[in-house]
Motif scaffolding. Sequence first.
Motif, mmCIF file in Angstrom:
data_model
loop_
_atom_site.group_PDB
_atom_site.id
_atom_site.type_symbol
_atom_site.label_atom_id
_atom_site.label_comp_id
_atom_site.label_asym_id
_atom_site.label_seq_id
_atom_site.Cartn_x
_atom_site.Cartn_y
_atom_site.Cartn_z
ATOM 1 N N PRO A 1 -52.043 -18.834 -1.952
ATOM 2 C CA PRO A 1 -52.833 -19.143 -3.152
ATOM 3 C C PRO A 1 -52.017 -19.810 -4.255
ATOM 4 N N MET B 1 -54.363 -14.204 3.341
ATOM 5 C CA MET B 1 -54.233 -15.024 2.143
ATOM 6 C C MET B 1 -55.367 -14.767 1.162
ATOM 7 N N ARG C 1 -46.983 -22.584 5.839
ATOM 8 C CA ARG C 1 -48.190 -22.727 5.023
ATOM 9 C C ARG C 1 -48.329 -21.593 4.039
ATOM 10 N N VAL C 2 -47.703 -20.489 4.353
ATOM 11 C CA VAL C 2 -48.141 -19.239 3.790
ATOM 12 C C VAL C 2 -47.119 -18.638 2.818
ATOM 13 N N CYS C 3 -45.845 -18.993 3.013
ATOM 14 C CA CYS C 3 -44.799 -18.303 2.245
ATOM 15 C C CYS C 3 -44.320 -19.121 1.074
ATOM 16 N N ASP C 4 -44.070 -18.417 -0.045
ATOM 17 C CA ASP C 4 -43.405 -19.104 -1.140
ATOM 18 C C ASP C 4 -42.033 -18.517 -1.420
ATOM 19 N N VAL D 1 -58.090 -21.126 0.103
ATOM 20 C CA VAL D 1 -57.199 -20.258 0.866
ATOM 21 C C VAL D 1 -57.900 -19.774 2.123
ATOM 22 N N VAL E 1 -54.377 -11.849 -0.779
ATOM 23 C CA VAL E 1 -53.370 -12.196 -1.784
ATOM 24 C C VAL E 1 -54.037 -12.889 -2.955
ATOM 25 N N ALA E 2 -55.030 -13.754 -2.658
ATOM 26 C CA ALA E 2 -55.702 -14.492 -3.728
ATOM 27 C C ALA E 2 -56.450 -13.559 -4.653
ATOM 28 N N GLY F 1 -45.401 -10.419 -6.371
ATOM 29 C CA GLY F 1 -46.393 -11.485 -6.409
ATOM 30 C C GLY F 1 -46.141 -12.601 -5.424
ATOM 31 N N ARG F 2 -45.137 -12.461 -4.573
ATOM 32 C CA ARG F 2 -44.836 -13.538 -3.630
ATOM 33 C C ARG F 2 -45.336 -13.200 -2.244
ATOM 34 N N VAL F 3 -45.467 -14.238 -1.434
ATOM 35 C CA VAL F 3 -45.597 -14.025 0.001
ATOM 36 C C VAL F 3 -44.256 -14.430 0.593
#
Lengths: 296, 129, 342
Positions: B52, A173, A195-198, B45, A176-177, A30-32
């Motif tokens: 997200p 993204m 911006r994109v990774c968690d 997004v 992913v959403a 579930g991660r980026v």
Amino acid sequence: MTAVLATRSLGRRYGRRWALRDCTLAVPAGRVTGLVGPNGAGKSTLLNLATGILTPSAGSVEVCGAPPARDPAQLAKVGFVAQDTPVYAGLTVEEHLRLGARLNPRWDAAAARRRLDRLGLDTRQRAGKLSGGQRAQLALTLGLAKRPELLLLDEPVASLDPLARREFLQVLMEAVAEGDLSVVLSSHVVSDLERVCDHLIVLVDSQVGVAGDVDVLLDTHHRLVGPRRAAHPLPRDQHVVGASHTDRQSTLVVRAPAGIADPAWTVSRLSLEDLVLAYLTPPAQGRPAAPLETVR
Amino acid sequence: MTIEFSLDAGCGVSPYLQIAQQVRQAVRLGLLRAGDQLPTVKEVVSQLAINPNTVLKAYRELERDGLVTARPGVGTFVTRSVPAEVTAPLEPLRRELARWLVRARSAGLDDESIAALFATTFRAERDVA
Amino acid sequence: MIWLTWRQLRAQAATAALAVAAIGVVAVLTGPRIADLARRTTNVFDALTSTERTLHVAGIAVLAVAPALAGAFWGAPLLARELETGTHRLAWSQSVTRARWLGTKLGLTVASGAVAIGLMSLAITWWAAPVDGVAGSTRGALPGRLTPISFAMRGVAPVGYAVFAVVLGATLGAVLRRTLPAMAVTLALYVVVQIAVPLWIRPHLAPPVTTTVTVSTSTLDGISIDPDGRNPVISTHTPDRGDWILTDETVDRSGRAATLPGWFTACLPSPDVVPASTSRQAEAASPDACFGRLADAGYRQHVAYQPAHRFWQLQWTETAFFLALSALLAAGCFWWIRPPQR
């Protein structure tokens, strides 16, 4: 939380040179996840090992709980957008979609077509004649339309202009959403990833420097600025990741999960880029290298 | 979309906090009122190309503060407006502030001096209060 | 996967189809006249026009070269191009196993090559059938079907060669990962194999027949000098001119190999070296007496040969040999390309 990508002492060598060494990771689902490191650090190698295109020389790798490329069901769970987004130059965009439909059981043809229409791609064009950004979008569409659980991307935006780069990340993204997609994306440009990774993995010198959720990393690492001291007696649970000095002042990047109590330091929050740079900068003479860490 | 977000990548504030702040600001200014729907996660997004989870985190924080409520399958909606009694004094204050700024500039202050002057006075006044 | 392979093979298949069609048309246009000639004259070769003789040579050349071209242009790029351009990363991240990917690509390409070359060989073999092995009165008579220069370019053998060449090319492409080097090495190895097989393998594909031949004017093929330059060497032929002579050595009364006696050279009226002659002109009477004396002294020729009627048997055996070789190579290719086992 099941790991969508798990490696254990994974290594790969070419002749005597180890392109990746002793890599142990567990990327949560579930991660980026951003995979960051300088050129030659082993990012491509890690991703190609995860897709089963390369065979490990040491250790093991599992994606979605099983070794890669083991059978068609396992292959269907993982999508890959390789470096330089390879496409068949002689085939048209339409034929690439047909390729995907024939070779993948869970192909979402409608979504693929929608995405390409939105991007304004002419499906009758030969893939060899597309611009870099269009080719990247085609490769991404092919990767997403097979509805994988995990999508791996090897420097997908490295050679794209800013607009193409933004459009690529928007499409990614959005996917992913829509849910149920984990992403691992490599880059040697950190600002793309911010911006994109968690979740973050830093590779340096073919080994893992640090790995963990971005929030946790940014909460547990601090920049300390203070007067220059001969010794730096830090409490035992704090590790110095990077240090630089003028003749009056010391600036340290420190990993301190419990926080900094010493009032002599001015503590400030790091940006992701500064954190990565601290791990990528080779240790100064005499100071031992930062220990390998994984932060949950 | 009701409002559009923007992200300042270099300003040192986490993206999710920036989004939450922008929602609060919009409510404060009356741009968002009770019952208005916040942009969906997918819309944000799509516009900003951000993770997200960042948007979800911001909306969850706002929900925790009671400012918005999430209706599953429908969207996220603002629960309370800033009451008119609160917005009413805003207009005259804004005009007064605009006049002060004009005076400060004609006195020769640049942006940073104005900001510094405001910050020190703000802090001094707050510490007294 | 079949669709994708076919789509990638399309251009090459079209070229092959064109070539097969062209050969077919030429064969159909010129073949019947030759077949007709063969029915009416015994010496067909002399009755051929120079165009037809050129076509005959061209037919041999086409069938000699076609399998090699298939190997270099169909086999070598099959895997090398994917590995070189990186498209294998696209192909291997779809939901087909490596085995199915390779199996379909290799299978379809080999089958197409085999069919194309099979059709070519069919047309050319049919066209040349009345002419093969015929001795003409003009120089340059055609060699028998079994001799190496003809055997490889007739019948079903080229199909075996084509299969082998394509699989060889594909395997080399997988190992070398670059198209041009793979093409070059494929051609080189193919040539080596085509030289080695007639020399060392084909003679043993069926047990050679051995016989003893008495030297006479009717059996004499020619007299030459051995490599040392001192002793004469006789070569003979068997009754059927189409037989493929493998060894031909002089043996004495007890059956051991021997050199011809010294008086023999002195006996002959003509110069020592007589070129291998297909001429029907009778030699002068005295050579017969020399041969008679030779036979009385116990000298015979011990000949090992493959009979002409074994043509098809040898063809099928050799094709099977090459198919087996191809299967081995293909297994090697699958092993090389295999995904990680763990």
